[in-house]
Design an enzyme around this catalytic site. Sequence first.
Site, PDB file in Angstrom:
ATOM      1  N   LEU A 126       0.436  -1.170  -0.541  1.00  0.00           N
ATOM      2  CA  LEU A 126       0.598  -0.508   0.241  1.00  0.00           C
ATOM      3  C   LEU A 126       1.433   1.829  -0.398  1.00  0.00           C
ATOM      4  O   LEU A 126       0.139   2.074   0.171  1.00  0.00           O
ATOM      5  CB  LEU A 126      -0.930  -0.097   1.318  1.00  0.00           C
ATOM      6  N   ALA A 153      -2.055   6.057  -1.256  1.00  0.00           N
ATOM      7  CA  ALA A 153      -2.902   6.459  -3.087  1.00  0.00           C
ATOM      8  C   ALA A 153      -2.200   5.432  -3.951  1.00  0.00           C
ATOM      9  O   ALA A 153      -2.380   5.515  -4.721  1.00  0.00           O
ATOM     10  CB  ALA A 153      -2.249   7.482  -3.174  1.00  0.00           C
ATOM     11  N   HIS A 154      -1.764   4.648  -3.444  1.00  0.00           N
ATOM     12  CA  HIS A 154      -1.130   3.357  -4.378  1.00  0.00           C
ATOM     13  C   HIS A 154      -0.999   2.545  -3.796  1.00  0.00           C
ATOM     14  O   HIS A 154      -0.689   1.392  -2.766  1.00  0.00           O
ATOM     15  CB  HIS A 154       0.701   3.256  -4.752  1.00  0.00           C
ATOM     16  N   GLN A 155      -2.029   1.252  -4.544  1.00  0.00           N
ATOM     17  CA  GLN A 155      -1.853  -0.307  -4.192  1.00  0.00           C
ATOM     18  C   GLN A 155      -1.317  -1.141  -5.410  1.00  0.00           C
ATOM     19  O   GLN A 155      -2.248  -1.218  -6.679  1.00  0.00           O
ATOM     20  CB  GLN A 155      -3.563  -0.266  -4.036  1.00  0.00           C
TER      21      GLN A 155
END
EC number: 1.1.3.20
Length: 711
Positions: free
Chosen positions: A466, A639-641
């Site tokens: 994440l 904000a990044h998965q």
Amino acid sequence: MQHPKLWLMRLAFWMLATWLGTFILCGRRSLSSNFPYFQKFSKVSQKKREEIVLSWSVSYFSIMRMLFLGTKFVTLLAFFTQVNDKNENVSWKAIGYCGPDPDFKPKTQTTKPPKDQSSEHQGKQDHDVDEEELCGPLHKGIINLNNPRQIVLESLHKLGFQVSLPNHKTNTTNSRTPSMIIKCDAVVVGSGSGGGVVAGLLAKQGYKVLVLEKGKYYARRNLSLLEGHAMDQMYMGNGLLATEDMGVVILAGCTVGGGSTVNWSASIQTPEHVLKEWSEEHELELFESELYREAMDVVCEKMGVQYEVEDEGLNNEVLRRGCEKLGYPVKNIPGTRLRITVVGGVALAAKMEERKRGNVLSLLGTVLLLNWYGTSETWLVDMVKSGNGVILPECHAVKVLHKRKKGRARSTATGVAFEFHPADSFKQLYIVQSKVTVIACGALNTPPLLKSSGLKNPSIGKNLHLHPVSMAWGYFPADPLSQSGPKPNKKSYQGGIMTAMSTIVSNFSSTGYGAILQTPSLHPGMYSVLTPWVSGTNIKHQMCKFSRTSHIISIARDKGSGEVISPSRIRYQIDEFDEGNLHRGVAAALSILAAAGAEEIGTHHGNGRRGRVREMSEREVEEFVREESGRVVTPLCSAHQMGSCRMGAEEGRSAVDQRGEAWEVEGLFVADASVFPTALGVNPMVTVQAIAYCTAQAVVEVLKRKKNDQK
């Protein structure tokens, strides 16, 4: 909201409306000195109510801490984003926020008359420009299934798609007879950085491509200028998505263009140490190949990536200034050519593009701005212009169709079943029959779709990374006489979004696992829910400093991982190693803020402690930084998965091979951030697109082979 514990919040609110429930949740603090002593929550004094709510935040029971977080999120986000019929919020004047730019709508709603009425060709060109400006560059490739069936059929037939209508009288809730069967060369589920690239490349090669997108399409003219509305329209869970224990708040795009549409324009190529790790430790030759280098160059050129900074915002100016004073490394973040800036709450095109086009054709303000060079403005436009592709928005893929032939070790993908819910009817089932199936609906949606389709690979849904984020803030009063702080006329929500980055705690040259320092774009709603709440008065004082409060985020490249059970049920616990990296990042961020001239500094820890830098000695500042950076802060942000269907060299340790093809199903490809072998450590847009570019080449090979087999 979409959360597995949502029913508990509803139950708690219902209980607080009764005297018995209030006593159970609030204890003796809720009792009155007068008979009958017991009272419902709304009758308890404000002072006692604040004490009760604050006690939930530090409760021994995790369920009470979740109740506090959920209540805080819903209440503050609603209050600071709701507007009246004039698009005004009662608090914005007090906190120094101007809301939507009053000049934006006239610019987007005004169309240009044809330059030369005597020229039919020129008139047609100008008409096409006007139509694109009003309806968006994808309007000719968008087919809305809410339209009458005959119009949908004609639109598909016109573009060369074969369509059949099964015989059935009516659609009922119990009927699983498909409303329509569409045939194509490739079906792509998802239109973001992965799906958009694959769709664009395949269509330009002459293949018929059908793109399914769960979100809606918003033309530039129809973009919301409001934070609350934009979160509802363009983000998963209406912007209120979180892990199962609410330990991490998750932002993930849900619109045509996916995450690339709401991306903050940071366009960083895959770091060399990551390429080395993926190619050597994970034995993936792709990442040391010329093809992958070519892919990164192609996608960067497509997005018009540049390194120059034209308009640095308050947050980035603070990060750069503080790093330079401390001798920390700081560099420009590569961004899209149209360096998007936020002016008056609205993202506007860079001045050079304004001069080039003569007017402002973009964009979206607030924390959810439009990236001009996302896939909805680049690769998907290529697809539409080729005449070989269409996009069906608001369609939910429910199953990948596949069958196994006798004598074959694995099954072969044959298409996708998806649902569409008309505005005035029951859900309808549709079938897409395709030669190749590409799943690119993101690290949170791809695993549940594959599992519901019968795939059993144990890596599906596991290894979720994440890029957990923790923040530090600094308050810079607008002092016109100050020589040490940023310019007094700058606001936290204006200027370039993400233009500076420090790698002081990144460990790029050693383990490769650390944290990078960047800046966020926070508008009143998200700012309020992340700000520590200790009392009603305190949160108001903190919000009054909103426009001059700068944030620096620490983004960890997480070694630990979580699991995706469903798109709204996400398990993730940050491990000790990653937490240590976050703490080191926050310590560096606090030091940078102090060096940049902040009057006050702090973190988002629930105690709300602030360090008044100008009243502290250097030693006291260092002690404050050491103490506050070491505290566990919840919730974290993401904000990044990535990584939930990771790529690998062996089936037992990965979900797809290095071509992006699923180990279990032939002709089924995955092309999104879920295929990352590990966490990336930097903003992932370029890496997602580069991998998708390579996967598209593999898909083309399969389609060519099938075409030759038919001959």
